[in-house]
Design a protein around this motif. Structure first.
Motif, short mmCIF file in Angstrom:
data_model
loop_
_atom_site.label_atom_id
_atom_site.label_comp_id
_atom_site.label_asym_id
_atom_site.label_seq_id
_atom_site.Cartn_x
_atom_site.Cartn_y
_atom_site.Cartn_z
N ALA A 17 -7.03 13.41 -18.27
CA ALA A 17 -7.04 11.95 -18.23
C ALA A 17 -6.31 11.52 -16.97
O ALA A 17 -5.30 12.13 -16.59
CB ALA A 17 -6.37 11.36 -19.46
N GLY A 18 -6.82 10.48 -16.32
CA GLY A 18 -6.20 10.00 -15.10
C GLY A 18 -6.16 8.48 -15.05
O GLY A 18 -7.04 7.82 -15.60
N LEU A 19 -5.13 7.95 -14.41
CA LEU A 19 -5.01 6.52 -14.18
C LEU A 19 -5.29 6.23 -12.71
O LEU A 19 -4.71 6.85 -11.83
CB LEU A 19 -3.62 6.02 -14.57
CG LEU A 19 -3.33 5.96 -16.07
CD1 LEU A 19 -1.86 5.61 -16.31
CD2 LEU A 19 -4.23 4.95 -16.76
N PHE A 20 -6.19 5.27 -12.47
CA PHE A 20 -6.64 4.94 -11.12
C PHE A 20 -6.42 3.47 -10.82
O PHE A 20 -6.43 2.62 -11.72
CB PHE A 20 -8.15 5.21 -10.99
CG PHE A 20 -8.54 6.66 -10.94
CD1 PHE A 20 -8.83 7.27 -9.73
CD2 PHE A 20 -8.63 7.40 -12.10
CE1 PHE A 20 -9.22 8.60 -9.68
CE2 PHE A 20 -9.01 8.74 -12.07
CZ PHE A 20 -9.30 9.34 -10.85
N THR A 21 -6.25 3.18 -9.52
CA THR A 21 -6.32 1.81 -9.05
C THR A 21 -7.79 1.47 -8.77
O THR A 21 -8.65 2.36 -8.76
CB THR A 21 -5.49 1.61 -7.77
OG1 THR A 21 -6.00 2.47 -6.74
CG2 THR A 21 -4.03 1.95 -8.02
N LEU A 45 -16.23 -0.51 -21.10
CA LEU A 45 -16.42 0.90 -21.45
C LEU A 45 -17.62 1.46 -20.71
O LEU A 45 -18.74 0.94 -20.82
CB LEU A 45 -16.62 1.06 -22.96
CG LEU A 45 -16.84 2.50 -23.46
CD1 LEU A 45 -15.66 3.41 -23.11
CD2 LEU A 45 -17.08 2.50 -24.97
N VAL A 46 -17.38 2.51 -19.92
CA VAL A 46 -18.42 3.16 -19.13
C VAL A 46 -18.53 4.61 -19.58
O VAL A 46 -17.52 5.32 -19.65
CB VAL A 46 -18.11 3.10 -17.62
CG1 VAL A 46 -19.21 3.77 -16.82
CG2 VAL A 46 -17.92 1.66 -17.17
N ILE A 97 -9.63 7.11 -16.75
CA ILE A 97 -10.81 7.97 -16.64
C ILE A 97 -10.53 9.25 -17.40
O ILE A 97 -9.47 9.87 -17.23
CB ILE A 97 -11.14 8.29 -15.17
CG1 ILE A 97 -11.34 7.00 -14.36
CG2 ILE A 97 -12.40 9.17 -15.09
CD1 ILE A 97 -12.51 6.15 -14.79
N VAL A 98 -11.47 9.67 -18.26
CA VAL A 98 -11.30 10.88 -19.06
C VAL A 98 -12.44 11.85 -18.78
O VAL A 98 -13.56 11.44 -18.46
CB VAL A 98 -11.21 10.56 -20.56
CG1 VAL A 98 -9.98 9.71 -20.85
CG2 VAL A 98 -12.47 9.85 -21.06
N GLY A 122 -13.43 4.81 -18.40
CA GLY A 122 -14.62 5.53 -17.97
C GLY A 122 -14.59 6.95 -18.46
O GLY A 122 -13.55 7.62 -18.40
N ALA A 123 -15.71 7.42 -18.98
CA ALA A 123 -15.81 8.77 -19.53
C ALA A 123 -16.98 9.51 -18.91
O ALA A 123 -18.04 8.91 -18.66
CB ALA A 123 -15.97 8.73 -21.05
#
Length: 273
Positions: free
Chosen positions: A165-169, A250-251, A208-209, A230-231
């Motif tokens: 899992a990540g956190l993005f700008t 949700l993507v 994002i996962v 986003g997945a």
């Protein structure tokens, strides 16, 4: 600290024959979370970033709102057969002690309940409602995020067995990434990082996962005030229902230049409609 990978013997069968060799596997061990010395829950996780995991879990379960709600977090004594500390029991001291009593966690509230009850439960406990405006992201930037996340999955490269899992700008910058045998733990770990960095509510970030988007992952994003999830793979029906109910974008099937936008398309620029 326990290693995140382990070697085990294996017999590999190929078209040209059989090979005996060791294989590198992701470690899976229990982590017992205690509040004030009393057992709260046990989760199976990949060791590492346990402090982040606990912060994220307690945030997701609406037990804490900020990192300041936790006074201390310490590993309790516990040894394996070799006399080494297992680091598998973590005791949390809250600034305001919370009595431990039988409870249904939000992450499992969809089990055994109707969908409406699960949605109502999340809505009632959410501290950080998602704003209707604010964050927008271009499809071109969104499309780069899974590949960026993938380049940071070092343990997956070694084992092929971890979620990320990540956190993005919004411009595609990766701020934090965590891996774990459980996709929900990977999300808790990265949310715990954000909480400790004073980035919650995360109204300006995307989650994002690497796998599918389940109800519990959407719930965790909602509890952290994250406007977009986003997945790489598919969402579940209840995940889409919760995203719509909570105002989250949700993507799914986010792969290369293709994606399925299930809810909240107004936050994504570069699309026709």
């Amino acid at each position: 600290m326990t290693r995140v990978t382990a070697r085990r013997p294996t017999l590999r069968v190929t078209a040209t024959g059989e090979i005996k060799r060791p294989d590198t596997l992701a470690v899976e061990e229990p982590l017992e979370i205690r509040l004030g010395g009393q057992s709260l829950t046990v989760t199976m996780r990949t060791p590492g970033s346990d402090i982040d995991l606990v912060h994220g879990f307690l945030l997701s379960e609406n037990i804490i709102a900020t990192a300041d709600d936790i006074v201390s977090a310490r590993y309790c004594s516990g040894t394996d057969e070799n006399g080494q500390n297992t680091y598998n029991v973590l005791d949390i001291q809250l600034r305001t002690p919370t009595p431990i009593q039988p409870r249904g966690f939000l992450t499992t509230s969809a089990c055994g309940l109707c969908g409406k009850t699960a949605l109502d439960d999340v809505r009632a406990r959410t501290r950080y409602p998602i704003p209707t405006d604010g964050l927008t992201v271009d499809t071109a930037a969104l499309a780069t995020m899974p590949d960026t996340l993938r380049t940071q999955q070092a343990v997956f490269d070694a084992t092929g067995g971890l979620h990320a899992a990540g956190l993005f700008t919004t411009d595609g910058t990766l701020l934090a990434v965590r891996e774990d045998i459980g996709r929900h733990n990977a999300v808790d770990k990265v949310l715990g990082w954000a909480l400790r960095e004073n980035r919650i509510p995360a109204h300006d970030l995307l989650l994002i996962v690497s796998g599918r988007a389940s109800f519990e992952l959407v719930q965790k994003a909602v509890q952290a005030g994250i406007p977009m999830l986003g997945a790489v793979s598919a969402p579940s029906s209840l995940a889409v229902d919760l995203a719509a109910d909570s105002g989250l974008t949700l993507v799914g099937f986010l792969r290369g230049e293709t994606m399925n936008i299930y809810t909240g398309a107004h936050r994504i620029s570069g699309i026709q409609g």
